[in-house]
Design a protein around this motif. Structure first.
Motif, mmCIF file in Angstrom:
data_model
loop_
_atom_site.group_PDB
_atom_site.id
_atom_site.type_symbol
_atom_site.label_atom_id
_atom_site.label_comp_id
_atom_site.label_asym_id
_atom_site.label_seq_id
_atom_site.Cartn_x
_atom_site.Cartn_y
_atom_site.Cartn_z
ATOM 1 N N TYR A 340 0.923 -1.580 0.474
ATOM 2 C CA TYR A 340 0.156 -0.160 0.115
ATOM 3 C C TYR A 340 0.821 1.262 0.018
ATOM 4 O O TYR A 340 1.582 1.114 0.770
ATOM 5 C CB TYR A 340 -0.667 0.020 1.389
ATOM 6 N N GLY A 341 0.695 2.056 -0.970
ATOM 7 C CA GLY A 341 1.525 3.600 -0.767
ATOM 8 C C GLY A 341 0.342 4.738 -1.065
ATOM 9 O O GLY A 341 -0.815 4.318 -1.390
ATOM 10 N N ARG A 342 0.902 5.533 -0.047
ATOM 11 C CA ARG A 342 -0.323 7.196 -0.163
ATOM 12 C C ARG A 342 0.905 7.871 -0.279
ATOM 13 O O ARG A 342 2.072 8.643 -0.126
ATOM 14 C CB ARG A 342 -0.931 6.677 1.127
ATOM 15 N N ILE A 353 -3.943 17.558 -1.931
ATOM 16 C CA ILE A 353 -3.921 16.022 -3.243
ATOM 17 C C ILE A 353 -3.780 14.510 -2.568
ATOM 18 O O ILE A 353 -2.394 14.679 -1.835
ATOM 19 C CB ILE A 353 -3.345 16.631 -4.695
ATOM 20 N N LYS A 354 -4.620 13.765 -2.981
ATOM 21 C CA LYS A 354 -4.188 12.457 -2.014
ATOM 22 C C LYS A 354 -4.489 11.424 -3.052
ATOM 23 O O LYS A 354 -4.977 10.775 -3.900
ATOM 24 C CB LYS A 354 -4.809 11.744 -1.040
ATOM 25 N N ILE A 355 -3.300 11.154 -3.282
ATOM 26 C CA ILE A 355 -2.901 9.836 -4.255
ATOM 27 C C ILE A 355 -2.237 8.178 -3.049
ATOM 28 O O ILE A 355 -1.637 8.114 -3.018
ATOM 29 C CB ILE A 355 -1.544 9.833 -5.509
ATOM 30 N N GLU A 356 -3.153 7.238 -3.932
ATOM 31 C CA GLU A 356 -3.786 5.976 -3.404
ATOM 32 C C GLU A 356 -3.075 4.568 -4.426
ATOM 33 O O GLU A 356 -3.544 5.052 -5.088
ATOM 34 C CB GLU A 356 -4.853 5.691 -2.153
ATOM 35 N N GLY A 357 -1.931 3.841 -3.731
ATOM 36 C CA GLY A 357 -2.491 2.473 -4.577
ATOM 37 C C GLY A 357 -2.381 1.445 -4.031
ATOM 38 O O GLY A 357 -1.752 1.218 -3.026
#
Length: 967
Positions: A340-342, A353-357
């Motif tokens: 998990y990455g954020r 802004i928030k980007i998650e994978g």
């Protein structure tokens, strides 16, 4: 292949949505209400509220949140998870008393196949399904699961990496008006790790007291924050080992007694022509249907007229054979790893802004008994085979030295039959390789509007679940036909190997008829949302809060079954039989999309009045427009009244809506094997009060047919389904007396009625209705006219008249400090007063009503009236201890001659001790789950595994250790 991609008029939809948005009150203000109520809790714990578009959990202490919420809410923190003694969030959630039968790791006799679900209030639309519970991650939807035999219509909790989870909120209340469709039974919102600086890690290992079922897992999470940015990277790993059925007394042997000689690896043979045979010197009835023969253990078949000496007439108990003890799994192994990455970045002072994978992979498998082969000429389950008198391994033929004049062949029109456990081919092994991928982008900020600050957020995500499955060690009937048939025909087909069913096979023979099924399916989710929330104006009692928003969603499903399994057989009757022992199903592709406008208004009516400490009213509405079933508006209203600060009276009314899922609408017809007891066992003469058993011959026993008595059937979708609607009412009281700090009591009544409920009757229900009423009720059950065996049972989704359930939840907590440390106590109980399904009557007349509360007389469908859990904890300066207990009340069982018709209650007891190092910079925990090694209560209805695998735990006493660090 079926396809369901339905499109409506886009302009019409947008016009409706615009109108709805202008008059609707957006649902996302509900979190704001909770935030307003719990300001002191937030300040005390340092918790940060998420954006207005999220379901905000404001308190970190589970004892406080329950008493402060207008709805029936449960909050589980990261510390609660760490001290729960469980290895997954599925295991944790399934212990909640309000949870019903849910999919877990016990998959050998069920349909979980490595998946995990949460089914609140027993309202799942199918066995173990969680399709009436909405599972969210930070307030946004997660992609549906996939499975061994097609995609699913609910979230598989094993697709979420453990390292991304910081807490869980469970709303045990209808919430379709707030969060959209599927939230009929409740909402589970999973909170992810928030920005931090440092490194957090943990490892956990455990094993049962019998040395099996070992588990090992670990998580490592790194966080770094800067002035305007932050990053989180987390990795998780988990692996569990299997538990075999023969490792526990309960699961070693089916409770259903063997009343007739059955199949075994030495074979069970009905061979016309052998009885009273002068050449072989056999007795009358030898190898007949009344006296089938079995090969002697370790025997060598003699040549010529000595061949029959290697066989004997089967008889009990000497020839009893137990398929449950052949190395099959009670609990299958599983391996999961995920990352998990954020990344957060402050674009301006008022926008972030928030980007998650997310990537997660699961590998799991289940081991079953070998194929129970049942073939013949004009007898047996699969017919049309022939063994000529010159076949290479026919012991009564010319190849074994029998003169041509005396040689016996077994023609396709002869009633010969061979049943055999195909141990030479190997145990059936099902395997799953599941990959989950999700990427999301969100921007949130603050706008100055109407003299105040309004929060807004925009969110978009794409996610996909995909699975590759195998089912090893099946049988290819075409190859078996060639290998048993004419030597000339076999020789003319490249690679053909003559097959020996009368004695152990060679590896080459087994390889020739062995078949592995390979299949693939996937689900996809496209999701976008926009929300705005803030205060409209102030009343004397406080601000009036409003939120409005819009959401778009598209769900897709695709299923590609094995083309060989689905191909017609070359040599057998294609209208009756399949090419392999693999279960066929129709390929499926489908999708739907929807647009929604939603909102909520919170109005404080009174505050600090002589007759009311506070009175708040919440109103919510949501408009949904589906491409498949049209549009629907759902409403919700809630009220919270505090006559004094210590007491909160709360109540909610909500409307629910659930459109048929892709699975329910478009699932291609697929073969399956149902678990259940045939009420016509014994034949018509033994069941004179069951008109549906007419024609079933005396002595019939389902155990002698198909896969060890399992019921062959077909499941399919139904494109004629209508959406279901629901009305949910809850009312309760929460008491937190100031005079006794740390004490809280909540008692809540709930009642849910689902109209046009989408569900399938169980195989047991279908068989019972057929047997008791006959006529049109038997249209779904096809039997062999000669043997009475069920050939096919049809089960499809349908709109029932209604599902109604009601009950009571109660939670008592008391936390207090002493001179020797802090004590925490909790008792959480749930009472199921009623769970009633009402189905259409195919014969006309009054509907068919089935009350399930307190019953457990159907496979994997246990509905105890009482369930509960309790805990006692002590927290010292560097040491803490916890004692937990979980209670599952008694239920009924099938009336039987082996045990009483009752499934007893059970209490599981767990204990844990923890050691804090350097002010919790490191922790070491030792624990025992199921301290007293309790095995599940025996259930005849759940034979051959003998217990409800989705309600109880059969592994027994389990020791574990956990070490964690924070740097």
């Amino acid at each position: 292949m079926t396809s369901a991609i339905v499109r409506g008029n886009r302009q019409r939809r947008l016009a409706k949505l615009a109108a709805a948005a202008s008059i609707s009150l957006a649902a996302m203000a509900w979190p704001t209400i909770a935030q307003a109520q719990d300001v002191e809790d937030v300040a005390a714990t340092g918790a940060d509220a998420d954006s207005a578009g999220d379901i905000i959990v404001t308190g970190s202490r589970i004892s406080r949140k329950d008493a402060d919420s207008v709805g029936v809410l449960l909050t589980i923190t990261s510390d609660d998870i760490a001290r729960s003694g469980t290895s997954s969030i599925g295991d944790l959630l399934q212990k909640i008393p309000s949870a019903g039968v849910s999919l877990n790791s016990n998959g050998t006799q069920g349909t979980s196949y490595g998946a995990s679900s949460i089914n609140l209030r027993y309202l799942g639309g199918a066995e173990g399904s969680g399709n009436r519970v909405l599972v969210l991650v930070d307030g946004h939807r997660w992609v549906d699961g996939v499975g061994q035999r097609g995609f699913r219509d609910f979230v598989d909790l094993n697709t979420l990496p453990q390292g991304m989870i910081d807490g869980i909120e469970v709303l045990k209340d209808g919430a379709s008006a707030i969060y959209g469709a599927d939230a009929i039974a409740g909402v589970v919102n999973i909170k992810t790790v928030q920005p931090f600086d440092g490194l957090r890690g943990s490892v956990r290992a455990g094993v049962t007291s019998r040395g099996d079922g070992a588990e090992v897992g670990g998580m490592l999470t790194f966080g770094k924050t800067w002035d305007r940015a932050s990053v989180i990277l987390s990795g998780s790993y988990f692996k569990s080992r299997p538990i075999r059925t023969d490792a526990r007394d309960l699961t070693t042997l089916t409770l259903v007694p063997q009343t007739a000689v059955g199949t075994n690896p030495n074979g069970l043979f009905i061979l016309p022509g052998l009885a009273s045979n002068a050449y072989f010197g056999t007795a009358a009835g030898f190898a007949s249907s009344a006296n089938p023969i079995i090969m002697n253990n370790g025997a060598t078949i003699g040549a010529g007229n000595l061949a029959d000496n290697a066989f004997h007439v089967g008889a009990l108990p000497g020839d009893a054979y137990n398929t449950q003890a052949q190395g099959i799994y009670s609990t299958g192994p599983s391996e999961r790893y995920g990352v998990y990455g954020r990344f957060d970045y402050e674009l301006t002072e008022d926008a972030t802004i928030k980007i998650e994978g997310v990537y997660n992979r699961r590998k799991s498998n289940q081991l079953f008994s070998p194929v129970l082969l049942d073939v013949g000429g004009s007898a047996g389950t699969v017919r049309g085979f022939a063994i000529p008198n010159n076949q290479a391994f026919n012991p009564f033929g010319t190849a074994n030295g029998v003169p041509a004049a005396n040689a016996i062949g077994f023609a396709a029109n002869s009633a010969w039959r061979i049943r055999k456990v195909m141990s030479d081919v190997g145990n059936r092994n099902n395997g799953q390789d599941v990959e989950t991928f999700r990427v999301s982008v969100g921007v949130d900020g603050i706008l100055p509007i109407m003299g105040g600050e309004w929060r807004w957020d925009v969110f978009g995500s794409y996610s996909k679940n995909s699975i590759h499955t195998i089912a090893e060690n099946g049988i290819n009937y075409d190859n078996l036909f060639l290998g048993l048939g004419s030597p000339a025909t076999c020789a003319a087909n490249a690679g053909c190997v003559p097959i020996n069913l009368f004695a152990p096979m060679t590896a080459q023979q087994a390889a020739y008829i062995r078949f592995t099924t390979r299949e693939y399916n996937r689900t996809e989710l496209y999701n976008a949302a926009f929300n705005v929330t803030g205060n409209l104006f102030d009343l004397p009692a406080g601000p009036v809060a409003l939120a409005v928003g819009y959401e778009y969603r598209q769900n897709r499903g695709f299923d590609a079954p094995d083309p060989i399994v689905n191909a017609p057989p070359i040599y057998l009757n294609a209208s009756l039989y399949t090419k392999t022992t693999g279960q066929t199903r129709t390929a499926t592709a489908g999708s739907y999309d929807l647009h929604e406008a939603y909102g909520e208004l919170n109005v404080p009516i009174f505050k600090d009045q002589p007759f009311a400490q506070s009175l708040d009213v919440s109103l919510a509405a949501r408009y949904s427009d589906y491409s498949t079933v049209g549009s629907k508006t759902t409403l919700k209203a809630g009220i919270g009244y505090r006559p004094v600060e210590d007491i909160l009276f709360r109540g909610t009314y909500s409307q629910g809506f659930r459109a048929p899922s892709i699975l329910e609408l478009y699932q291609g017809a697929r073969q399956t094997s149902f678990q259940g007891t045939d009420p016509c066992n014994g034949g018509a003469a033994a069941n004179p009060g069951r008109p549906g058993c007419a024609g079933v011959p005396a002595g019939y026993n389902q155990a002698n047919f198909n896969l060890n008595g399992l019921i062959p059937g077909v499941i399919s979708g139904n494109t004629g389904l209508k959406p279901e609607t629901a009305d949910t009412f809850s009312a309760g009281v929460a008491i937190s007396p100031r005079a006794i700090r740390g004490l809280s009591l909540t008692v809540d009544y709930y009642k849910i009625k689902i109209k046009n409920a989408i569900a399938s009757q169980s195989a047991t229900q279908i068989m019972q209705l057929c047997s008791l009423r006959g006529d049109v009720f038997c249209d779904l059950v096809s039997r062999d006219a000669g043997t009475g065996a069920i050939l096919e049972l049809l089960q499809g989704a349908q709109n029932l008249n209604a599902i109604e359930t009601d009950g009571v939840d109660a939670t008592l907590r008391y936390d207090f400090n002493t001179g020797i440390g802090r004590f925490t106590t909790m008792v959480d109980a749930s009472y199921l007063n009623s769970f009633r399904t009402t189905s259409p009557n195919p014969a006309g007349g009054d509907p068919i009503v089935d009350e399930r509360a307190g019953k457990g007389d159907q496979p994997r469908s246990t509905y105890p009236r009482w369930k509960g859990q309790a805990s006692l904890g002590w927290i010292g300066d560097t040491v803490d201890m916890t004692l937990r207990a979980r209670y599952i009340g008694p239920t009924t069982d099938v009336v039987n001659a082996v045990k009483d018709a009752r499934t007893r209650s059970i209490i599981y007891t767990d204990a844990e001790i923890g050691f804090s190092i350097n002010d919790d910079a490191a922790r070491f925990n030792l624990g025992i789950n199921n301290l007293f090694d309790k095995q599940p209560p025996a259930s005849y209805a759940n034979a051959p595994i003998n217990y409800d695998i989705y309600t109880y735990d059969a592994r027994g006493r389990f020791f574990y250790a956990r070490f964690s660090v924070k740097m």
